[in-house]
Design a protein around this motif. Structure first.
Motif, short mmCIF file in Angstrom:
data_model
loop_
_atom_site.label_atom_id
_atom_site.label_comp_id
_atom_site.label_asym_id
_atom_site.label_seq_id
_atom_site.Cartn_x
_atom_site.Cartn_y
_atom_site.Cartn_z
N TYR A 187 -0.91 -46.35 70.33
CA TYR A 187 -1.23 -45.17 71.12
C TYR A 187 -1.58 -45.55 72.57
O TYR A 187 -1.13 -44.91 73.51
CB TYR A 187 -2.38 -44.39 70.48
N GLU A 188 -2.37 -46.58 72.72
CA GLU A 188 -2.80 -46.99 74.06
C GLU A 188 -1.66 -47.56 74.90
O GLU A 188 -1.74 -47.57 76.12
CB GLU A 188 -3.92 -48.03 73.96
N ASN A 189 -0.59 -48.01 74.26
CA ASN A 189 0.49 -48.68 74.98
C ASN A 189 1.76 -47.87 75.15
O ASN A 189 2.72 -48.37 75.74
CB ASN A 189 0.80 -50.02 74.31
N VAL A 190 1.79 -46.65 74.65
CA VAL A 190 2.97 -45.81 74.85
C VAL A 190 2.79 -44.95 76.09
O VAL A 190 1.67 -44.77 76.59
CB VAL A 190 3.29 -44.92 73.62
N ASN A 191 3.89 -44.40 76.57
CA ASN A 191 3.80 -43.54 77.75
C ASN A 191 3.18 -42.19 77.40
O ASN A 191 2.97 -41.86 76.23
CB ASN A 191 5.18 -43.38 78.42
N ASP A 192 2.88 -41.41 78.42
CA ASP A 192 2.17 -40.14 78.21
C ASP A 192 2.94 -39.17 77.32
O ASP A 192 2.35 -38.45 76.52
CB ASP A 192 1.87 -39.47 79.55
N SER A 193 4.25 -39.17 77.44
CA SER A 193 5.07 -38.28 76.61
C SER A 193 4.91 -38.63 75.13
O SER A 193 4.75 -37.75 74.28
CB SER A 193 6.54 -38.38 77.03
N ASN A 194 4.97 -39.92 74.83
CA ASN A 194 4.82 -40.35 73.43
C ASN A 194 3.39 -40.20 72.94
O ASN A 194 3.16 -39.99 71.75
CB ASN A 194 5.33 -41.77 73.26
N LYS A 195 2.42 -40.33 73.85
CA LYS A 195 1.02 -40.07 73.45
C LYS A 195 0.87 -38.64 72.96
O LYS A 195 0.23 -38.39 71.94
CB LYS A 195 0.07 -40.32 74.62
#
Length: 70
Positions: free
Chosen positions: A36-44
């Motif tokens: 979660y901490e390492n994905v982009n905002d869209s994937n979050k």
């Protein structure tokens, strides 16, 4: 973000817990948090709406790619 929030609480408390009847251990919760901490905002945003079963599925799919498995 209901189930994801519970996952983050598991990491914070360093203890396993049940989410919607599914037992989630600290290892899996920690891995989900790292993803979660390492994905982009869209994937979050996508992850925030996933059920615990789907979050675990994502973790299980990614763990072998990073040399990790339960």
């Amino acid at each position: 973000m209901r189930d994801l929030q519970k996952v983050l609480e598991i990491v914070e408390k360093k203890s396993w817990s049940k989410i919607d009847g599914i037992g989630v251990d600290l290892f899996t919760a920690s891995f989900i948090k790292v993803v979660y901490e390492n994905v982009n905002d869209s994937n979050k945003k996508r992850m925030e709406n996933l059920s615990i079963a789907n979050l675990i599925s994502v973790a299980q799919t990614l763990m072998p790619k990073y040399g990790m498995s339960k």
